[in-house]
Design a protein around this motif. Sequence first.
Motif, PDB file in Angstrom:
ATOM      1  N   THR A 173       0.901  -1.196  -0.050  1.00  0.00           N
ATOM      2  CA  THR A 173       0.160  -0.082   0.032  1.00  0.00           C
ATOM      3  C   THR A 173       0.732   0.988   0.145  1.00  0.00           C
ATOM      4  O   THR A 173       0.280   2.350  -0.231  1.00  0.00           O
ATOM      5  CB  THR A 173      -0.719   0.123   1.228  1.00  0.00           C
ATOM      6  OG1 THR A 173      -0.229  -0.195   2.330  1.00  0.00           O
ATOM      7  CG2 THR A 173      -2.183  -1.126   1.362  1.00  0.00           C
ATOM      8  N   ALA A 174       2.002   1.123   0.159  1.00  0.00           N
ATOM      9  CA  ALA A 174       3.029   2.430   0.228  1.00  0.00           C
ATOM     10  C   ALA A 174       3.222   2.928  -1.232  1.00  0.00           C
ATOM     11  O   ALA A 174       3.605   3.806  -1.597  1.00  0.00           O
ATOM     12  CB  ALA A 174       4.309   2.191   0.758  1.00  0.00           C
ATOM     13  N   ARG A 175       2.585   2.155  -2.278  1.00  0.00           N
ATOM     14  CA  ARG A 175       2.645   2.556  -3.493  1.00  0.00           C
ATOM     15  C   ARG A 175       1.655   3.593  -3.844  1.00  0.00           C
ATOM     16  O   ARG A 175       1.976   4.657  -4.384  1.00  0.00           O
ATOM     17  CB  ARG A 175       2.127   1.169  -4.391  1.00  0.00           C
ATOM     18  CG  ARG A 175       2.236   1.601  -5.945  1.00  0.00           C
ATOM     19  CD  ARG A 175       1.479   0.532  -7.054  1.00  0.00           C
ATOM     20  NE  ARG A 175       2.023  -0.674  -6.565  1.00  0.00           N
ATOM     21  CZ  ARG A 175       1.572  -1.595  -7.683  1.00  0.00           C
ATOM     22  NH1 ARG A 175       1.170  -1.501  -8.603  1.00  0.00           N
ATOM     23  NH2 ARG A 175       2.046  -2.969  -7.295  1.00  0.00           N
ATOM     24  N   ASN A 176       0.432   3.756  -3.441  1.00  0.00           N
ATOM     25  CA  ASN A 176      -0.570   4.558  -3.392  1.00  0.00           C
ATOM     26  C   ASN A 176      -0.596   5.622  -4.493  1.00  0.00           C
ATOM     27  O   ASN A 176      -0.384   5.248  -5.601  1.00  0.00           O
ATOM     28  CB  ASN A 176      -0.594   5.327  -1.962  1.00  0.00           C
ATOM     29  CG  ASN A 176       0.440   5.974  -1.428  1.00  0.00           C
ATOM     30  OD1 ASN A 176       1.267   6.764  -1.680  1.00  0.00           O
ATOM     31  ND2 ASN A 176       1.101   5.160  -0.023  1.00  0.00           N
ATOM     32  N   PHE A 177      -0.106   6.646  -3.962  1.00  0.00           N
ATOM     33  CA  PHE A 177      -0.170   7.983  -5.211  1.00  0.00           C
ATOM     34  C   PHE A 177       1.287   8.098  -5.949  1.00  0.00           C
ATOM     35  O   PHE A 177       1.416   8.712  -6.963  1.00  0.00           O
ATOM     36  CB  PHE A 177      -0.424   9.296  -4.640  1.00  0.00           C
ATOM     37  CG  PHE A 177      -2.000   9.468  -4.441  1.00  0.00           C
ATOM     38  CD1 PHE A 177      -2.390  10.226  -5.447  1.00  0.00           C
ATOM     39  CD2 PHE A 177      -2.710   8.971  -3.232  1.00  0.00           C
ATOM     40  CE1 PHE A 177      -4.014  10.592  -5.368  1.00  0.00           C
ATOM     41  CE2 PHE A 177      -4.018   9.406  -3.224  1.00  0.00           C
ATOM     42  CZ  PHE A 177      -4.592  10.133  -4.138  1.00  0.00           C
ATOM     43  N   ASN A 178       2.030   7.269  -5.490  1.00  0.00           N
ATOM     44  CA  ASN A 178       3.539   7.534  -5.776  1.00  0.00           C
ATOM     45  C   ASN A 178       3.918   7.164  -7.492  1.00  0.00           C
ATOM     46  O   ASN A 178       4.669   8.311  -8.097  1.00  0.00           O
ATOM     47  CB  ASN A 178       4.487   6.598  -4.985  1.00  0.00           C
ATOM     48  CG  ASN A 178       4.937   7.405  -3.747  1.00  0.00           C
ATOM     49  OD1 ASN A 178       5.523   8.230  -3.824  1.00  0.00           O
ATOM     50  ND2 ASN A 178       4.339   6.641  -2.462  1.00  0.00           N
ATOM     51  N   PRO A 179       3.295   6.269  -7.990  1.00  0.00           N
ATOM     52  CA  PRO A 179       3.330   6.134  -9.609  1.00  0.00           C
ATOM     53  C   PRO A 179       2.807   7.316 -10.195  1.00  0.00           C
ATOM     54  O   PRO A 179       3.581   7.842 -11.064  1.00  0.00           O
ATOM     55  CB  PRO A 179       2.718   5.069  -9.633  1.00  0.00           C
ATOM     56  CG  PRO A 179       3.015   4.080  -8.514  1.00  0.00           C
ATOM     57  CD  PRO A 179       2.688   5.006  -7.373  1.00  0.00           C
ATOM     58  N   ASP A 180       1.710   7.573  -9.848  1.00  0.00           N
ATOM     59  CA  ASP A 180       0.941   8.890 -10.493  1.00  0.00           C
ATOM     60  C   ASP A 180       1.889  10.156 -10.211  1.00  0.00           C
ATOM     61  O   ASP A 180       1.997  10.905 -11.384  1.00  0.00           O
ATOM     62  CB  ASP A 180      -0.512   9.211 -10.077  1.00  0.00           C
ATOM     63  CG  ASP A 180      -1.387   8.018 -10.510  1.00  0.00           C
ATOM     64  OD1 ASP A 180      -1.073   7.130 -11.539  1.00  0.00           O
ATOM     65  OD2 ASP A 180      -2.328   7.722  -9.656  1.00  0.00           O
ATOM     66  N   VAL A 181       2.170  10.563  -9.185  1.00  0.00           N
ATOM     67  CA  VAL A 181       3.028  11.673  -8.679  1.00  0.00           C
ATOM     68  C   VAL A 181       4.482  11.483  -9.577  1.00  0.00           C
ATOM     69  O   VAL A 181       4.766  12.541 -10.448  1.00  0.00           O
ATOM     70  CB  VAL A 181       3.546  11.617  -7.218  1.00  0.00           C
ATOM     71  CG1 VAL A 181       4.791  12.552  -7.114  1.00  0.00           C
ATOM     72  CG2 VAL A 181       2.250  12.077  -6.650  1.00  0.00           C
ATOM     73  N   ALA A 182       5.023  10.195  -9.791  1.00  0.00           N
ATOM     74  CA  ALA A 182       6.350  10.274 -10.365  1.00  0.00           C
ATOM     75  C   ALA A 182       6.093  10.469 -12.081  1.00  0.00           C
ATOM     76  O   ALA A 182       6.977  11.319 -12.517  1.00  0.00           O
ATOM     77  CB  ALA A 182       6.996   8.922 -10.351  1.00  0.00           C
ATOM     78  N   THR A 183       5.064   9.888 -12.613  1.00  0.00           N
ATOM     79  CA  THR A 183       4.882  10.238 -13.954  1.00  0.00           C
ATOM     80  C   THR A 183       4.554  11.605 -14.384  1.00  0.00           C
ATOM     81  O   THR A 183       4.819  12.197 -15.381  1.00  0.00           O
ATOM     82  CB  THR A 183       3.868   9.265 -14.611  1.00  0.00           C
ATOM     83  OG1 THR A 183       2.400   9.566 -13.920  1.00  0.00           O
ATOM     84  CG2 THR A 183       4.141   7.989 -14.306  1.00  0.00           C
ATOM     85  N   ALA A 184       3.983  12.306 -13.213  1.00  0.00           N
ATOM     86  CA  ALA A 184       3.392  13.797 -13.602  1.00  0.00           C
ATOM     87  C   ALA A 184       4.365  14.744 -13.285  1.00  0.00           C
ATOM     88  O   ALA A 184       4.142  16.168 -13.809  1.00  0.00           O
ATOM     89  CB  ALA A 184       2.104  13.987 -12.471  1.00  0.00           C
ATOM     90  N   GLY A 185       5.497  14.426 -12.989  1.00  0.00           N
ATOM     91  CA  GLY A 185       6.622  15.606 -12.899  1.00  0.00           C
ATOM     92  C   GLY A 185       7.431  15.793 -14.105  1.00  0.00           C
ATOM     93  O   GLY A 185       8.056  14.931 -14.631  1.00  0.00           O
ATOM     94  N   LYS A 186       7.808  17.168 -14.178  1.00  0.00           N
ATOM     95  CA  LYS A 186       8.642  17.344 -15.390  1.00  0.00           C
ATOM     96  C   LYS A 186      10.293  16.986 -15.167  1.00  0.00           C
ATOM     97  O   LYS A 186      10.911  16.463 -15.736  1.00  0.00           O
ATOM     98  CB  LYS A 186       8.812  18.952 -15.529  1.00  0.00           C
ATOM     99  CG  LYS A 186       7.456  19.434 -16.089  1.00  0.00           C
ATOM    100  CD  LYS A 186       7.576  21.168 -16.259  1.00  0.00           C
ATOM    101  CE  LYS A 186       6.217  21.400 -16.667  1.00  0.00           C
ATOM    102  NZ  LYS A 186       6.256  23.000 -16.733  1.00  0.00           N
ATOM    103  N   ILE A 187      10.359  17.040 -13.770  1.00  0.00           N
ATOM    104  CA  ILE A 187      11.607  16.224 -13.027  1.00  0.00           C
ATOM    105  C   ILE A 187      11.156  15.656 -11.900  1.00  0.00           C
ATOM    106  O   ILE A 187      10.320  15.996 -11.039  1.00  0.00           O
ATOM    107  CB  ILE A 187      12.693  17.399 -12.805  1.00  0.00           C
ATOM    108  CG1 ILE A 187      13.109  18.333 -13.897  1.00  0.00           C
ATOM    109  CG2 ILE A 187      14.024  16.516 -12.147  1.00  0.00           C
ATOM    110  CD1 ILE A 187      14.080  19.265 -13.694  1.00  0.00           C
ATOM    111  N   THR A 188      11.531  14.124 -11.902  1.00  0.00           N
ATOM    112  CA  THR A 188      10.836  13.337 -10.571  1.00  0.00           C
ATOM    113  C   THR A 188      12.223  13.055  -9.892  1.00  0.00           C
ATOM    114  O   THR A 188      13.196  12.198 -10.565  1.00  0.00           O
ATOM    115  CB  THR A 188      10.218  12.185 -11.252  1.00  0.00           C
ATOM    116  OG1 THR A 188       8.921  12.857 -11.815  1.00  0.00           O
ATOM    117  CG2 THR A 188       9.952  11.129 -10.146  1.00  0.00           C
TER     118      THR A 188
END
Length: 233
Positions: A173-188
């Motif tokens: 469950t620590a995945r949660n919003f992290n994949p979406d946040v990572a893809t939405a950044g100009k720099i991640t």
Amino acid sequence: MTKVYDNAKSALADIVADDQTIAVGGFGLCGIPEALIYALKETGVKNLTCISNNAGVDDFGLGLLLQTQQIKKMIASYVGENKEFERQFLSGELEVELTPQGTLAEKLRAGGAGIPAFLQKQVTGIGTQVADGKEIREFDGVKYLMEHSLVADASLAKTYKADKMGNLIFNKTARNFNPDVATAGKITVVEVEELVETGELDPDEIHLPGIYVHRIVVNANPEKRIEQRTIKN
């Protein structure tokens, strides 16, 4: 060119600035990039718009940036555990764009996929303040709300394991919003607990490919604070 940085401070030094939009992973205190959040606070940047499911607690997570008043606006879906958040919002010091949780996830996912906007079915938002100022369209008698996607100047995410190319494996469950946040950044920038050599991860186990990850910071022993501890006698 290596993606691995010595520490969170060096990973953020030349990419964060005043007035930016920063997306931050996590749900409550689960899966938050705690070392990166602290390093962001230490940079002293201000007037930030932060996109996150919530704003941490008063003395941990994004709550640290609220204490120093570095955040001018929160785009979030839950704000219930932070008294300083409540104080700043009620006093007019903090702007809040409250977004239904599923809509927030989709706005980030769409941003990462290059989709500028999408239609949300009427069960969410229509007839509430969420719909104020937004376009409504009707198809086959059903109303849909136009939601614009979210793209951040920088994204801070957390993962359990990564290789040096930035391929990520999240922990339950620590995945949660992290994949979406990572893809939405100009720099991640991603904070990882365990870093392995490129090629060591089974391709079928990778949750997010390294193409979305620009910088990696190792935090092998995160605090992993529990927001609401519940025990059974």
